[in-house]
Design a protein around this motif. Structure first.
Motif, PDB file in Angstrom:
ATOM      1  N   PRO A   1       0.771  -1.232  -0.045  1.00 45.52           N
ATOM      2  CA  PRO A   1      -0.096  -0.023  -0.023  1.00 45.52           C
ATOM      3  C   PRO A   1       0.788   1.468  -0.113  1.00 45.52           C
ATOM      4  CG  PRO A   1      -0.741  -1.408   1.497  1.00 45.52           C
ATOM      5  CD  PRO A   1       0.420  -2.220   1.177  1.00 45.52           C
ATOM      6  N   GLN A   2       1.888   1.196   0.562  1.00 44.09           N
ATOM      7  CA  GLN A   2       2.992   2.416   0.388  1.00 44.09           C
ATOM      8  C   GLN A   2       3.417   2.858  -0.827  1.00 44.09           C
ATOM      9  OE1 GLN A   2       5.456   0.348   3.731  1.00 44.09           O
ATOM     10  NE2 GLN A   2       5.812   2.778   4.504  1.00 44.09           N
ATOM     11  N   LEU A   3       3.270   1.869  -1.928  1.00 45.43           N
ATOM     12  CA  LEU A   3       3.327   2.053  -3.429  1.00 45.43           C
ATOM     13  C   LEU A   3       1.892   2.352  -4.168  1.00 45.43           C
ATOM     14  CD1 LEU A   3       5.904  -0.961  -3.710  1.00 45.43           C
ATOM     15  CD2 LEU A   3       6.373   1.606  -3.286  1.00 45.43           C
TER      16      LEU A   3
ATOM     17  N   GLY B   1       9.414   5.151  13.039  1.00 45.19           N
ATOM     18  CA  GLY B   1       9.159   6.076  11.902  1.00 45.19           C
ATOM     19  C   GLY B   1       8.624   5.125  10.930  1.00 45.19           C
ATOM     20  N   CYS B   2       8.433   5.886   9.692  1.00 44.83           N
ATOM     21  CA  CYS B   2       7.762   5.357   8.601  1.00 44.83           C
ATOM     22  C   CYS B   2       8.295   5.903   7.453  1.00 44.83           C
ATOM     23  CB  CYS B   2       6.254   5.476   8.759  1.00 44.83           C
ATOM     24  SG  CYS B   2       5.294   4.680   7.600  1.00 44.83           S
ATOM     25  N   LEU B   3       8.420   5.301   6.149  1.00 43.18           N
ATOM     26  CA  LEU B   3       8.704   5.788   4.981  1.00 43.18           C
ATOM     27  C   LEU B   3       7.655   6.750   4.353  1.00 43.18           C
ATOM     28  CD1 LEU B   3      10.353   2.408   3.559  1.00 43.18           C
ATOM     29  CD2 LEU B   3      11.463   4.798   3.927  1.00 43.18           C
ATOM     30  N   SER B   4       6.574   6.438   5.020  1.00 41.84           N
ATOM     31  CA  SER B   4       5.446   7.271   4.453  1.00 41.84           C
ATOM     32  C   SER B   4       5.081   8.382   5.248  1.00 41.84           C
ATOM     33  CB  SER B   4       4.081   6.437   4.262  1.00 41.84           C
ATOM     34  OG  SER B   4       4.210   5.463   3.256  1.00 41.84           O
TER      35      SER B   4
ATOM     36  N   GLN C   1       4.747  -6.619  12.462  1.00 38.05           N
ATOM     37  CA  GLN C   1       3.505  -6.185  12.785  1.00 38.05           C
ATOM     38  C   GLN C   1       3.344  -4.447  12.252  1.00 38.05           C
ATOM     39  OE1 GLN C   1       2.211  -6.952  17.385  1.00 38.05           O
ATOM     40  NE2 GLN C   1       4.675  -7.600  17.237  1.00 38.05           N
ATOM     41  N   HIS C   2       4.471  -3.734  12.176  1.00 34.20           N
ATOM     42  CA  HIS C   2       4.322  -2.617  11.463  1.00 34.20           C
ATOM     43  C   HIS C   2       3.896  -2.653   9.984  1.00 34.20           C
ATOM     44  CE1 HIS C   2       6.046   1.961  10.664  1.00 34.20           C
ATOM     45  NE2 HIS C   2       5.814   1.143   9.491  1.00 34.20           N
ATOM     46  N   GLU C   3       4.429  -3.686   9.343  1.00 35.43           N
ATOM     47  CA  GLU C   3       4.069  -4.029   7.829  1.00 35.43           C
ATOM     48  C   GLU C   3       2.613  -4.593   7.877  1.00 35.43           C
ATOM     49  OE1 GLU C   3       5.951  -2.438   6.074  1.00 35.43           O
ATOM     50  OE2 GLU C   3       7.505  -2.215   7.532  1.00 35.43           O
TER      51      GLU C   3
ATOM     52  N   ASP D   1       0.033  -4.035   9.725  1.00 32.64           N
ATOM     53  CA  ASP D   1      -0.604  -2.895  10.033  1.00 32.64           C
ATOM     54  C   ASP D   1      -0.811  -2.055   8.841  1.00 32.64           C
ATOM     55  OD1 ASP D   1      -1.177  -3.037  12.687  1.00 32.64           O
ATOM     56  OD2 ASP D   1       0.177  -1.682  13.415  1.00 32.64           O
ATOM     57  N   HIS D   2       0.140  -2.053   7.901  1.00 34.82           N
ATOM     58  CA  HIS D   2      -0.100  -1.257   6.839  1.00 34.82           C
ATOM     59  C   HIS D   2      -1.285  -1.816   5.816  1.00 34.82           C
ATOM     60  CE1 HIS D   2       2.678   2.326   6.736  1.00 34.82           C
ATOM     61  NE2 HIS D   2       3.738   1.731   6.970  1.00 34.82           N
ATOM     62  N   ILE D   3      -1.200  -3.172   5.860  1.00 36.22           N
ATOM     63  CA  ILE D   3      -2.154  -3.836   4.736  1.00 36.22           C
ATOM     64  C   ILE D   3      -3.482  -3.690   5.413  1.00 36.22           C
ATOM     65  CG2 ILE D   3      -0.278  -5.080   3.608  1.00 36.22           C
ATOM     66  CD1 ILE D   3      -1.110  -7.533   5.030  1.00 36.22           C
TER      67      ILE D   3
HETATM   68 ZN    ZN Z   1       5.600   2.203   7.851  1.00 34.11          ZN
END
Ligand code: ZN
Ligand code: FHF
Length: 187
Positions: free
Chosen positions: A64-66, A113-116, A156-158, A160-162
């Protein structure tokens, strides 16, 4: 090749969507996407490539970040101990699922932190210390793995993104740096 320009930032609605499961075995397109995602993480951790390509270092990336609302994640956490490469994790997961988690909780001492997310968000992100995850690989083989500590936090961070969840959703906005007893702090 994936670069920072391909990564969408907070405020983009796709980051808040629940991503769709992918067909298993993954399509050639989804296999290619997974490979690109893992390569991005490797490049971002290579000092020479990261500087050339202006990449922010990352240990995980979710489709989803893409702006691709699919249940695909990549994680690349090299082991700190070269004698024990099995302590790291470097893989692409299709349709990953948390089957169970510990009662014990953990968080990164430095926060997340997050790349987004192009800002610092202070505060502890409390998650499960250990998880059991199932996922499919690029060949359509099913895996079931147990993860602990840092690897568990990243996955878990990843995941969460989906599910449309951002790391700061977990931060107590009144008391961001207050920790309950018993939470394992990972330094
Ligand atoms: Zn992230
Ligand atoms: C990162 N970077 O990878 C963070 C961000 C806890 O969805 O942790 O937004 F590059 C994925 C060694 C140690 C080498 C740390 C999960 C964080 C996931 C990416 N960098 C690092 C490293 C890092 C996010 N993300 C700060 C960019």
């Amino acid at each position: 090749m994936i670069t920072m320009d391909d990564i969408i930032r907070e405020g983009h609605p796709t980051l808040r969507d629940v991503a769709k499961e992918v067909p298993i075995p993954p399509t050639a397109e989804d296999v290619a996407l997974g490979k690109e995602m893992l390569q991005f993480l490797k490049n971002s951790q290579d000092p020479v490539k990261a500087e050339e390509l202006h990449l922010r270092g990352g240990v995980g990336l979710a489709a989803p970040q893409l702006d691709s609302s699919k249940r695909i994640i990549a994680v690349h956490v090299p082991s700190v101990d070269p004698e024990k490469p099995e302590n790291g994790i470097s893989t692409v997961m299709y349709n990953p699922k948390v089957l169970s988690h510990s009662v014990q909780e953990a968080c990164l001492g430095e926060g997340e932190g997050c790349l987004s997310v192009d800002r610092e968000v202070p505060g502890y992100v409390v998650r499960a210390a250990r998880i059991t995850v199932s996922y499919y690989d690029a060949e359509g083989e099913k895996h079931k793995i147990r993860l602990k500590n840092y690897n568990a936090i990243v996955v878990q961070h990843e995941i969460d993104h989906i599910n449309g969840i951002m790391f700061y959703d977990h931060i107590d906005e009144k008391n961001p740096l207050q920790l309950k007893d018993g939470v394992l702090v990972i330094e």
